[in-house]
Design an enzyme around this catalytic site. Structure first.
Site, PDB file in Angstrom:
ATOM      1  N   ASP A  88       0.728  -1.336  -0.078  1.00 33.58           N
ATOM      2  CA  ASP A  88      -0.081  -0.155  -0.097  1.00 33.58           C
ATOM      3  C   ASP A  88       0.805   1.132   0.005  1.00 33.58           C
ATOM      4  O   ASP A  88       1.489   1.755   0.971  1.00 33.58           O
ATOM      5  CB  ASP A  88      -1.018  -0.026   1.253  1.00 33.58           C
ATOM      6  CG  ASP A  88      -1.962   1.066   1.134  1.00 33.58           C
ATOM      7  OD1 ASP A  88      -1.575   2.094   0.365  1.00 33.58           O
ATOM      8  OD2 ASP A  88      -2.943   0.782   1.712  1.00 33.58           O
ATOM      9  N   GLU A 147      -0.104   4.151  -1.186  1.00 33.89           N
ATOM     10  CA  GLU A 147      -1.155   5.324  -1.314  1.00 33.89           C
ATOM     11  C   GLU A 147      -1.669   5.320  -2.773  1.00 33.89           C
ATOM     12  O   GLU A 147      -0.953   5.318  -3.477  1.00 33.89           O
ATOM     13  CB  GLU A 147      -0.421   6.487  -0.821  1.00 33.89           C
ATOM     14  CG  GLU A 147      -1.760   7.581  -0.574  1.00 33.89           C
ATOM     15  CD  GLU A 147      -3.083   7.216   0.321  1.00 33.89           C
ATOM     16  OE1 GLU A 147      -3.572   6.378  -0.226  1.00 33.89           O
ATOM     17  OE2 GLU A 147      -2.831   7.410   1.369  1.00 33.89           O
ATOM     18  N   ASN A 148      -2.985   5.506  -2.851  1.00 29.80           N
ATOM     19  CA  ASN A 148      -3.665   5.512  -3.847  1.00 29.80           C
ATOM     20  C   ASN A 148      -3.497   4.220  -4.716  1.00 29.80           C
ATOM     21  O   ASN A 148      -3.500   4.407  -5.995  1.00 29.80           O
ATOM     22  CB  ASN A 148      -3.537   6.768  -4.530  1.00 29.80           C
ATOM     23  CG  ASN A 148      -4.137   7.905  -3.837  1.00 29.80           C
ATOM     24  OD1 ASN A 148      -5.037   8.030  -3.107  1.00 29.80           O
ATOM     25  ND2 ASN A 148      -3.289   8.898  -3.985  1.00 29.80           N
ATOM     26  N   ASP A 205      -5.540   6.861   5.250  1.00 29.36           N
ATOM     27  CA  ASP A 205      -6.535   7.832   5.303  1.00 29.36           C
ATOM     28  C   ASP A 205      -7.673   7.399   6.267  1.00 29.36           C
ATOM     29  O   ASP A 205      -8.826   7.970   6.548  1.00 29.36           O
ATOM     30  CB  ASP A 205      -7.098   8.123   4.005  1.00 29.36           C
ATOM     31  CG  ASP A 205      -8.009   7.197   3.254  1.00 29.36           C
ATOM     32  OD1 ASP A 205      -8.029   5.975   4.026  1.00 29.36           O
ATOM     33  OD2 ASP A 205      -8.543   7.249   2.269  1.00 29.36           O
ATOM     34  N   LEU A 217     -32.998 -21.645   6.871  1.00 25.53           N
ATOM     35  CA  LEU A 217     -32.657 -21.158   8.325  1.00 25.53           C
ATOM     36  C   LEU A 217     -33.353 -19.698   8.506  1.00 25.53           C
ATOM     37  O   LEU A 217     -33.228 -18.669   7.803  1.00 25.53           O
ATOM     38  CB  LEU A 217     -31.080 -20.868   8.314  1.00 25.53           C
ATOM     39  CG  LEU A 217     -30.159 -21.881   9.063  1.00 25.53           C
ATOM     40  CD1 LEU A 217     -30.428 -21.772  10.640  1.00 25.53           C
ATOM     41  CD2 LEU A 217     -30.386 -23.420   8.525  1.00 25.53           C
TER      42      LEU A 217
END
Ligand code: AHR
Length: 521
Positions: A236, A238-239, A319, A490
């Protein structure tokens, strides 16, 4: 200052972690009552490789052989008091018995995951960010496992849960190099953003490409292609969750890693290189999933060089995107890019811990973390089990000759109740991250989105079976309604209510279940 009695918000230390570890080692040597240090643990290994840990987090064990302090802090619901859970001995495992005793007859959450380096990069529940409000702490006892022969607790995130430290010491900023690893799980994940551990923004906002450098583990396929079903280790940055410098996977062999304990690694030199690896944390080595350049224009700009900010996040995006779920057992971040040899030695140490499921318990026990099946007890239907089919929860006949798919559909991992720790939730064995949940009184298999309603709808409180044996499960938010099979479907049914599935005929038997060994362990 004793490593045992650190103040909650101590000043960040300026001493390099390696030097500090050596100092602590020196202090501990010769002290009466201090046991023999363990062999080199992950942060000793990183230190010897010239890439010392600047952060070390674990709820299960020490990551330095000489670490003899708290691993995490728990807060109990009964009176809001807190206590630290320490290691049993220097370099040892968590004192889970201390937690069990402190949390007896109430529930606890993990309020701090301490940094084991002297830098005090401690993680606390994350504040609101660009996306998502204040994050919740994880329940303290939701994930019992064994490690080194001890029962300890991992950290189970089930949505809108996450930790952060925006005021760190020693963590890479700008284009500084760093490495990191985390032990996560391939049986509890989703495609929400973002189950991360690593470097992120210091203001809880998305401040642009290259402002993050964190391990992601899950099934959010940000860039095509992603091969197989995942979950995949990604960077990761960012973006974007990157499997390579071109975003998507360049590795057709990487179809994801569904081991119950998964080692993930990321290293990033900040200018032109990053590498991703994963492996079975219980045995064997690491597989390199990508090793090469950082993304560059025209594909994407802003990542080469990086713009790291140096906060640390766990379980959320930069974020504060907080819709991901996952498990975390241990992880560390380094100054400098660790060598492959160092990472291999760290993986060998992780494997030597022999992480495993919860200690075996008697059949019929709803032990969090254990996998079970639920058999109908109504006469004439005792060969039927609760399973999901096309997203619906139904009963069907499952036997030793059934397909692997049917057996997986009929197996559930018991989780601490998502809305009440005294109750239970059932996570699908073959659709991790999806839970048994009612909606309009019918039961479905649905992804956990972390909302209060979804948590309540997926929480059931066991009690003695209505027919005199077995177990009945009351809906948490409709406590007079119980899990019932009716025409093979169920429902949560009341005894003699207005719906056809509420009929009093066979209600006691239809709402009584046998908790059995799982068809798919
Ligand atoms: O890069 C993926 C995610 O995108 C980040 O974690 C988050 O900050 C943004 O929404």
């Amino acid at each position: 200052m004793s490593v045992r009695s650190r103040p909650r918000y101590a000043r960040k230390a300026l001493l390099p972690a390696g030097a500090a570890a050596a100092l602590i080692a020196g202090i501990l040597v010769g002290l009466p009552g201090v046991s023999q240090a363990a062999g080199p643990l992950p942060c000793d290994i990183y230190g010897s490789g010239g890439t010392p840990c600047v952060a070390a987090h674990s709820t299960t064990r020490a990551l330095f052989a000489n670490y003899n302090g708290p691993l995490y802090q728990v807060r109990r619901a009964s009176n809001n008091q807190t206590t630290n859970i320490n290691v049993l001995e220097a370099g040892g495992y968590a004192n889970a018995a201390a937690q069990d005793s402190f949390c007896a007859n109430t529930t606890c959450v993990i309020t701090i995951i301490y940094d084991q380096t002297t830098r005090h990069n401690d993680l606390t529940p994350a504040p609101p960010g660009g996306v998502g409000g204040q994050d919740n702490p994880v329940p303290a006892d939701a994930l019992p496992v064994t490690a080194g022969g001890h029962t300890v607790y991992g950290a189970e995130f089930s949505g809108v849960m996450g930790y952060r430290d925006n005021y760190t010491s020693g963590v890479a900023t700008g284009s500084q190099p760093e490495g990191m690893y985390a032990v996560m799980s391939g049986t509890h994940f989703n495609s929400g953003c973002c189950f991360d551990y690593g470097n992120a923004e210091t203001n809880n906002l998305d401040t642009g490409n290259g402002h993050m450098d964190a391990i992601y583990f899950g099934t959010l396929c940000w860039f095509s292609p992603c091969n197989g079903g995942g979950p995949w280790v990604m960077a990761d940055l960012e973006n974007g969750l990157f499997q390579s410098n071109t975003g998507g996977s360049q590795n057709t062999g990487n179809t994801g890693n569904r081991n119950p304990f998964v080692t993930t690694t990321l290293k990033n030199n900040g200018t032109n290189f990053f590498a991703l690896k994963d492996g079975n944390a219980q045995s064997g080595g690491l597989a390199t999933r990508f090793s090469g350049a950082l993304p560059v224009p025209p594909f994407r700009s802003g990542y080469s060089p990086m713009h790291k900010e140096g906060a640390i996040i766990l379980g959320i995006g930069g974020d504060n995107s907080n819709s991901a779920i996952g498990n975390f057992f241990e992880g560390a971040m380094t100054a400098g890019v660790p060598s492959d040899a160092t990472e291999n030695t760290v993986q060998a140490n992780i494997a030597s811990v022999s992480y495993g499921g919860p200690s075996p318990v008697a059949a019929g026990t709803l032990n969090p973390g254990s996998t079970i099946s639920l058999r109908a007890t109504t006469s004439g239907f005792t060969d039927r089990y609760i399973r999901h089919q096309n997203g619906n929860a139904v009963t069907s006949v499952i036997s030793s000759g059934s397909s692997a798919l049917d057996k997986g559909d009929g197996s559930w991992i018991v989780r601490r109740g998502l809305a009440n720790n005294s109750c239970v939730s059932f996570e699908s064995r073959n659709f991790p991250g999806e839970f048994l949940r009612h909606q309009n009184f019918q039961l479905f298999r649905q992804p956990m989105n972390g909302t209060a309603l979804a948590r309540q709808d997926a929480t059931f409180c066991p009690q003695a079976g209505h027919s005199g044996s077995g177990t009945s499960f009351a809906s948490l938010n409709f406590p007079t309604r119980f899990l019932r099979h009716f025409n093979s479907t169920l429902f949560i049914a009341s005894n003699g209510g207005s719906n056809n599935f509420d009929t009093a005929t066979n209600w006691a038997a239809d709402t009584t279940w046998a908790v059995t060994s799982p068809w798919t362990p």
